[in-house]
Design a protein around this motif. Structure first.
Motif, short mmCIF file in Angstrom:
data_model
loop_
_atom_site.label_atom_id
_atom_site.label_comp_id
_atom_site.label_asym_id
_atom_site.label_seq_id
_atom_site.Cartn_x
_atom_site.Cartn_y
_atom_site.Cartn_z
N SER A 1 0.82 -1.21 0.00
CA SER A 1 0.00 0.00 0.00
C SER A 1 0.86 1.26 0.00
CB SER A 1 -0.92 0.01 1.24
OG SER A 1 -0.16 -0.05 2.43
N ASP A 2 2.13 1.14 0.42
CA ASP A 2 3.02 2.30 0.38
C ASP A 2 3.50 2.59 -1.04
OD1 ASP A 2 4.63 4.35 1.63
OD2 ASP A 2 6.36 3.09 1.17
N GLN A 3 3.56 1.53 -1.89
CA GLN A 3 4.03 1.70 -3.26
C GLN A 3 2.89 1.98 -4.23
OE1 GLN A 3 5.71 -2.19 -3.49
NE2 GLN A 3 7.76 -1.56 -2.81
N ALA A 4 1.67 1.55 -3.88
CA ALA A 4 0.54 1.65 -4.81
C ALA A 4 0.25 3.07 -5.27
CB ALA A 4 -0.70 1.02 -4.20
N PRO A 5 0.34 4.11 -4.39
CA PRO A 5 0.00 5.46 -4.85
C PRO A 5 0.87 5.97 -5.99
CG PRO A 5 0.02 5.37 -2.46
CD PRO A 5 0.59 4.08 -2.94
N PHE B 1 -4.19 7.31 -4.55
CA PHE B 1 -5.42 7.24 -3.77
C PHE B 1 -6.07 8.63 -3.75
CE2 PHE B 1 -3.10 3.80 -1.26
CZ PHE B 1 -3.51 2.82 -2.17
N VAL B 2 -7.33 8.73 -4.05
CA VAL B 2 -8.05 10.00 -4.14
C VAL B 2 -9.04 10.08 -2.99
CG1 VAL B 2 -9.52 11.46 -5.55
CG2 VAL B 2 -7.77 10.07 -6.64
N ALA B 3 -8.99 11.20 -2.25
CA ALA B 3 -9.92 11.41 -1.15
C ALA B 3 -11.04 12.33 -1.59
CB ALA B 3 -9.19 12.01 0.05
N ALA B 4 -12.16 12.22 -0.92
CA ALA B 4 -13.29 13.10 -1.23
C ALA B 4 -12.99 14.51 -0.72
CB ALA B 4 -14.56 12.57 -0.56
N PRO B 5 -13.55 15.54 -1.36
CA PRO B 5 -13.33 16.91 -0.88
C PRO B 5 -13.70 17.04 0.58
CG PRO B 5 -14.43 16.91 -3.02
CD PRO B 5 -14.41 15.48 -2.55
N GLY B 6 -12.82 17.69 1.38
CA GLY B 6 -13.05 17.78 2.81
C GLY B 6 -13.92 18.94 3.23
N LEU B 7 -14.03 20.00 2.40
CA LEU B 7 -14.76 21.20 2.78
C LEU B 7 -15.74 21.58 1.67
CD1 LEU B 7 -11.79 23.24 4.26
CD2 LEU B 7 -13.66 22.22 5.54
#
Length: 505
Positions: free
Chosen positions: A69-73, A78-84
């Motif tokens: 999982s450290d190499q996969a990005p 990995f995309v996160a949803a908008p926080g605000l």
């Protein structure tokens, strides 16, 4: 010749049956059935409608990889949803979410899903990391939402190009210049005083005298006896309050109060009237003079010191509150030293607070305080003055925006464990939005101690943010956003602050 026909013969079960042996029956296997599909299959080139779609190749080539999982990005970020929520000024790119980042400090307070209780902002950053550019970009873009900006002290004239681009002439304060600002100005509270009842006048006077006492406490405390600030305790407060009431006419219940100045206050304390001696409960004028000597000497330094003539006369300027931006330049005070600039910032802070005491409902303003550490280093009372401004942001509807170099600047306002340092640390909790531009690796411990940043957030500030201008970690409540400020070419010209270096090169 005839062809012989071969019979198929007997299988094993038939052969055994002919000799009287029967094999046990065998259950027929159930016919194979395909499980039902969640979605109906679509042809190679499906219909042109929503959810129809088509496949470019029936058998696209696939490549299988095995990684941690450290190499996969590196290959599949990995995309996160908008926080605000997307409200307010569009600042730039939210690197973690992959979308736009919007800043709306006052709007965040009104939303329960953000977890912000005040609109104050403290912006930290090593010089050259984009702190000033982010501040000016925020101001420019919030103007479209009905906000107006007030720069309460521009020590390096950084906001002059921005003001002139908006059609506003910045006001310069300095020795030999015509601008005068009286920090003991009544401001809008003087309007309609003669129509107030006695109770209403007393209530309004409480606001005015309270603001003045906060200012004078900070100014007197900025003077020192060796390493210790001049004391301003209950006795000094009572004397100053009584003198101000006498100078303005409030002690005699005057229907229209007179404007007073710091030199007038100093002169009355040096030449006390009989009523001042009596009201302060002294036996004689000599006793009053003896017990207020330090107070008079501290005020005398402000009257006759480096800032003489700048903040001790009636105000000669009038700000246009309908203008998009108002700026007060203090660059002419830099040769006088950081203490003189800090005193000037304290006077402007009190004066600006007075101008906002009767703000119209729905009036939105961003108050910028640059180089705020110079004001806070004057002593505990100067820190309390700034603390009071931050606490009033919710009631006034202002966004208080303060700029400093690093969090440790707050620890330099006094000795370790002192009251000033304790109050300064608490100021971080009065700003629910903290912007952290690039910092050297040596500041990492400060980020953890003062701000409680986890290791990944500290690495963002000391590594990623140091690799490009405008990169910053925005801490909004308990949320962390990795933001790259994006400037329009015209904004880049207005926010450029390295003219002196470019000219020298």
């Amino acid at each position: 010749m005839s062809r012989l026909r071969h019979s198929p013969g007997r299988d094993v079960s038939r052969l055994l049956s002919d000799f009287g042996h029967e094999l046990p029956p065998v259950d027929e296997p159930a016919p194979k059935t395909r499980p039902g599909r969640l979605f109906e299959p679509s042809p190679l080139r499906g219909p042109r409608r929503a959810n129809g779609g088509w496949a470019g190749s029936p058998h696209p080539p696939l490549s299988a990889w095995r990684m941690t999982s450290d190499q996969a990005p590196a290959l599949w970020p990995f995309v996160a949803a908008p926080g605000l929520p997307p409200t307010g000024a569009q600042i730039g790119i939210d690197v973690l979410a992959g979308g736009a980042f919007y800043a709306d400090p006052l709007g965040w307070v009104l939303r329960d899903d953000v977890g912000v209780t005040n609109p104050n902002v403290i912006c930290f950053g090593k010089p050259g990391r984009g702190k000033s550019a982010t501040t000016k970009a925020f101001l420019l873009r919030m103007l479209d939402f009905g906000y107006k900006a007030l720069i309460l002290g521009d020590p390096k004239d950084e906001y002059e190009p921005l003001a002139r681009a908006l059609g506003v002439n910045p006001i310069a304060v300095g020795p030999g210049l015509p601008a005068r600002i009286n920090p003991l100005d009544f401001g809008p509270l003087a309007t309609g005083w003669e129509r107030l009842s006695r109770d209403e006048a007393d209530a309004r006077a409480g606001l005015v005298f309270g603001r003045w006492l906060t200012l004078l406490r900070g100014l007197v405390g900025s003077q020192r006896i060796g390493a210790h600030p001049v004391p301003f305790g209950p006795v000094e407060e009572q004397v100053v309050k009584t003198a101000l009431r006498e100078l303005t006419g409030h002690a005699r219940a005057a229907s229209r109060l007179r404007e007073t100045t710091i030199p007038a206050l100093w002169h009355l304390l040096a030449n006390p009237s009989e009523s001042l001696v009596t009201d302060c409960r002294y036996d004689s004028a000599r006793q009053l003079l003896d017990e207020t000597r330090l107070l008079r000497d501290a005020l005398g330094q402000l009257v006759d010191g480096a800032l003489a003539g700048l903040f001790d006369a009636p105000t000669t300027i009038r700000l246009d509150w309908d203008a998009p931006l108002a700026s007060l330049s203090l660059s002419r005070l830099l040769p006088l030293g950081d203490e003189a600039v800090g005193i000037a910032l304290t006077c402007l802070s009190s004066w600006g607070r007075g101008l906002r005491e009767l703000a119209r409902p729905g009036e939105l303003r961003i108050t910028v305080r640059d180089e705020v550490w110079k004001q806070m280093r004057l002593g505990p009372d100067a820190v309390k003055s700034f603390d009071a401004d931050l606490r009033l942001s919710r009631s006034s509807g202002d966004i208080q925006w303060a700029n400093a170099h690093k969090p440790a600047d707050l620890l330099s306002v006094g000795a370790a464990g002192s009251q000033a340092v304790t109050i300064a640390k608490d100021l971080l909790h009065l700003a629910d939005t903290t912007i952290l531009h690039g910092q050297d690796a040596g500041v990492a411990d400060e980020l953890e101690t003062l701000l409680g940043l986890p290791p990944m957030a500290r690495d963002v500030v000391t590594r990623w943010a140091m690799q490009g201008k405008g990169r910053a970690l925005w801490r909004v409540g308990e949320r962390h956003c990795k933001v790259q400020t994006v400037l329009h070419p015209l904004e880049a010209q207005l926010t450029f602050t390295n003219d002196a270096i470019t000219g020298a090169a």
